[in-house]
Each structure stands twice: as C-alpha cells, then as structure tokens.
Design an enzyme around this catalytic site. Structure first.
Site, PDB file in Angstrom:
ATOM      1  N   SER A  45       0.656  -1.288  -0.095  1.00  0.00           N
ATOM      2  CA  SER A  45       0.099   0.032  -0.012  1.00  0.00           C
ATOM      3  C   SER A  45       0.824   1.379   0.081  1.00  0.00           C
ATOM      4  O   SER A  45       0.206   2.365  -0.034  1.00  0.00           O
ATOM      5  CB  SER A  45      -0.912  -0.054   1.323  1.00  0.00           C
ATOM      6  OG  SER A  45      -2.077  -0.727   0.915  1.00  0.00           O
TER       7      SER A  45
ATOM      8  N   LYS B  14       0.220   3.840  -2.689  1.00  0.00           N
ATOM      9  CA  LYS B  14      -0.738   5.104  -2.609  1.00  0.00           C
ATOM     10  C   LYS B  14      -0.127   6.151  -2.733  1.00  0.00           C
ATOM     11  O   LYS B  14      -0.555   7.451  -2.990  1.00  0.00           O
ATOM     12  CB  LYS B  14      -1.744   4.884  -1.518  1.00  0.00           C
ATOM     13  CG  LYS B  14      -2.497   3.640  -1.501  1.00  0.00           C
ATOM     14  CD  LYS B  14      -3.580   3.567  -0.342  1.00  0.00           C
ATOM     15  CE  LYS B  14      -4.470   2.523  -0.543  1.00  0.00           C
ATOM     16  NZ  LYS B  14      -3.915   1.212  -0.075  1.00  0.00           N
TER      17      LYS B  14
ATOM     18  N   SER C  44      -5.448   3.992   4.799  1.00  0.00           N
ATOM     19  CA  SER C  44      -5.091   2.943   3.579  1.00  0.00           C
ATOM     20  C   SER C  44      -6.546   2.414   3.002  1.00  0.00           C
ATOM     21  O   SER C  44      -6.692   1.322   2.542  1.00  0.00           O
ATOM     22  CB  SER C  44      -4.439   1.525   4.153  1.00  0.00           C
ATOM     23  OG  SER C  44      -3.583   1.102   3.169  1.00  0.00           O
TER      24      SER C  44
END
Length: 476
Positions: free
Chosen positions: A127, A130, A308
C-alpha cells in the site's frame, strides 16, 4: 491556495482466511493480530479491538501533534551517512524479516543520501503505492477545493442526484468536524425538499447521474474475493461513509444506487414522497435544487492514506486523471500516474503499476522511487504534497499506525514518525518521515519481501525498530 508549512513531526481485527490472505490487516485496512498458518495462534481480539505485538511495553500514548511550526527539516543537526549506517546495520538482519530488504534514508531538507540498501531493486511495495498516486493527485487537483454532490431538476417529476466524487457522504446530517461524513444526504434532502415545496411538489422520482469521471467499479487486476469480503469497496464517484471498507462485510454492488436509495429515505424524512429511478444524464442547464460539499481535498486524500482506503485512493486518482482528459479504466489511470511522476523528473526504472492503490498483484516499485516522491513533499518542493504528508498516520497514534511502535525497542519512535504502511502476504513496507533526536527531519522507505520466518507481526515490529533507530539517532 492555502499552504501552511507544517512540521512533519507528530507528537481489530478478527482473523480471517481468504484464499492465501491471512488477516484483515494484511491489506492495512485495520491493524490487529497477524499470524501464519504454521505459527502458534495468539488470542483473537474482539471486533473493533487490536492486539499489540508480543514482548510489548505499553508506552503512554503520544501527545497530539503540536501546532504546525516552520518549514520542516530546517532545524537540528544533520546526521552523517557513517552514523546512520552504524545505527541501522545491526537491525537489518533481524530474525523476523523476510530475505530481501530495500531501504533508502535521506535528509529531508538537502536530499543527501544517508543510507541505501538495494534502493534500485524492483520490490513489491503493497500500500505504499498509494504515495505515488497521492503525489500525482496533489500535482493535478486544487487540494483546497471540495467535492460537490448536487441535486438537479430532471425531466417531468424527476430529480437527479449528481455524483461529484464524494464517496464518504453521511446518510443524515453532515458533520463539519469530520472528513468522512462532512457532507450529509440529510442536509441535501432538506434543501431539495424546501425547493420542491416552493414549487408545490411533494412527490418525485430520483435518478442518479454518473457523468463525472466515469470508469469501472473495480480494477481488473483485483482478486474478486478481496472485493466480495470487504477488503475494499467498489470504486465510484458517489458513496456513503458507512459503506467504506469493512472486512467481513460485502460492499454494495452498486454504490451509486445504494446512495440514491439512502437519499430517497432522506427525502421521505422531509415530507417528500420519492421513489428510486434509474441512472440518467442530467440535461445541460438543469436547475440546481441543492448541494453539499466534502471536506477539502487535502483532507480527503489524507484520509485515504491514513486509513489505507483502496477505493477512495483509486477514486481520487481517477478524478485527477479525468481532469487531464484521461479515461477512467485502471490501465489508463496508472499510466497517467507514471506520466505525472516522469514529467516531474522522477526516474521510474523498476516501476510497474497494476493499480493505483497497491492491492493488485504484480506491482513493483524500488525504494528509491518512493523516497524520491516523499522527499519532494517533505522538503517543500511540492507544497501541496507536503500538506498531504502531514496527514499520514502517526506512529502509535492513529490510522494504520495506531497500534505500531509498541514492541520493545520501538517505543521511542511513537509519536515521531509519519508514514504510510504496506502489508501483503510476504510484504511489509513503511515510507514517510521521522524526526531524529536532534530535531532533524529525515525521509525513509523500507520494503521487505519474502517469507517472514516469525510471521508478519514480527516483521512489522522489526521495521518499527529500524525506524526507531533513526528517531533515536544523533548519528554523527
């Protein structure tokens, strides 16, 4: 645009098995216990609770971040590469880590490299992907602007709920103190009902318009079971705050329709008899009957990173790409993200994006690239992204770091780290900023790949210890 130079200083899950994925926090959705199939299982916390790592010393919770100070990174004595290497080297062979680690550490103000371990190797980032999308969004959209959800007059007795990109609407009254739920369907219904009653109307059909930033409901590279089990919601331009990711709960198959159904109920509470219509396109120049607005985009993007939130990140990326005239399919949006980075001079060798959020298999990003991105924000070179970085999770305090930095050897890092987490099976990563003992701001990226001998929980604790070594470090 409003730009404050904020110092980047900060002062559960139930266990589930879905295919090869062990727990909810595998996807940074909710922090909690992580186990592997062949590891001794610890007690499972009740839903909504979380369990700290083993060998934990519970520190006092860090104090809330102080009021923003001057441009971050300009104070304190800079560490030396030799000092940083001496502090980190003993921790990089920690028994809980997988076999391959990449790391980059730099001075936030000067960009000087202080430590590098295979920084150019293509690694699976999870993640922290991102951060690349957030950078591209901050370079394209006005982050002081808001997302408008409107209702317009349609043909005949129809009114149309027009999507404007807000996927965190409250069902009832909006809350001005929150990001999720800042705009409320109840408030919107009150405006619309008042205008309808002025026209002598008390019965309508409600359609919905998805002309803004259109695209598919999910990335083609996502595993369907992850969507069905709520590790992400579907991607849209209209959605409810209480329909955001909730592992173990299937998300709406059609977020826009579900939101419109909620609006129908909100109208009923205002004395308007409404029935659900269908997806339509609002005629040009249709009169506006009501509007509600989201929190500023900088806060919405910060929320997506803090929690997230895969779908929210994908939605914001699509909106920014649409402003540049790019279609909303996943391949087009990820290509757009890379184009923005490339045009800003970031070396993208080793980068392959399969989605904009890090949930899909096959993404690779070197630690160097993530650090390049964070550096540009932390240094103030890209002020809009600097504002976004101030909204990253704070160690031991909130977001996906709320129960991190609690294991022995990592508690000194609580409150002084702002970072994006990344977790997938065989992947643990962390990228952001840390303040040293001497008050110097550093940027860092750590990506650990491969089988984790002691399980994901131990690997995360080892990463926390590495970053804490930077926080404790004078390193001169």
């Amino acid at each position: 645009m409003r730009r404050s130079h904020r110092a980047l200083v900060a002062g559960a899950a139930t266990v589930a098995l879905i295919g090869g994925y062990a727990t909810f926090d595998t996807f940074d959705v909710v922090p909690g216990v992580l186990t592997t199939a062949d590891a001794p299982r610890e007690a499972v916390p009740l839903p909504g609770e979380s369990t700290p790592p083993p060998d934990v010393r519970r520190p006092q919770p860090p104090q809330p971040p102080q009021a923003p100070a001057a441009l971050p990174g300009v104070g304190g004595t800079a560490p030396t590469p030799e000092g940083v290497r001496a502090a980190l080297q003993p921790l990089l062979d920690a028994p809980g880590l997988g076999p391959t680690t990449s790391m980059a550490v730099r001075d936030a103000s000067t960009g000087q490299s202080l430590f590098a371990l295979d920084p150019d190797a293509a690694r699976t980032p999870a993640s922290i992907t991102k951060l690349l999308t957030a950078y591209a969004v901050s370079r394209t959209l006005d982050l002081d602007s808001t997302l408008a959800t409107t209702v317009r007059q349609g043909p005949g007795d129809q009114v149309v709920l027009v999507a404007g990109g807000d996927t965190a609407l409250a069902r009832g009254k909006g809350n001005p103190d929150e990001v999720a739920g800042r705009a409320g369907l109840g408030d919107l219904a009150k405006q619309v009902a008042a205008n309808l009653k002025k026209q002598g109307r008390t019965s309508v059909t409600v359609g919905w318009d998805l002309s803004y930033a259109p695209g598919p409901l999910q990335n083609v590279n996502w595993q369907q079971d992850l969507v069905d089990m709520g590790f992400t919601t579907r991607v849209g331009m209209l959605g409810l705050a209480d329909d955001r990711s909730d592992p173990g709960t299937a998300p709406p198959t059609d977020p826009a329709r579900s939101t419109t159904q909620a609006f129908v109920k909100a109208l009923a509470a205002e004395g308007i008899t409404a029935e659900l219509g269908q997806k339509v396109t609002t005629p040009d120049g249709a009169p506006q009957l009501g509007v509600v607005r989201s929190a500023p985009l900088v806060d919405v993007l910060g929320l997506a990173l803090r929690d997230s939130d895969n779908a929210m990140t994908e939605s914001l990326g699509r909106q920014a790409a649409a402003k540049d005239g790019v279609p909303g399919d996943g391949a087009s949006v990820t290509a757009w993200v890379l184009r923005v980075l490339r045009e800003d001079g970031i070396d993208l060798r080793g980068v392959k994006l399969m989605d904009a959020s890090g949930l899909a298999d096959g993404t690779t990003i070197p630690a160097r690239v993530v650090t390049d991105v964070v550096q540009r924000g932390a240094s103030g070179q890209v002020e809009a992204f600097q504002d976004v970085l101030t909204r990253l999770p704070v160690s031991g305090w909130n977001g996906t770091l709320h129960n991190r930095f609690q294991a022995t050897g990592s508690t000194d890092g609580a409150g002084g780290v702002r970072a994006k987490t990344g977790s997938l099976p065989g992947v643990t990563s962390l990228a952001g900023t840390v303040v040293t003992r001497d008050g110097r701001l550093l940027v860092f990226t750590i990506i650990n790949n491969g089988e984790q001998p002691r399980g994901p929980l131990a690997a995360r604790a080892d990463l926390d210890r590495i970053v804490t070594a930077l926080a404790d470090c004078g390193c001169r």
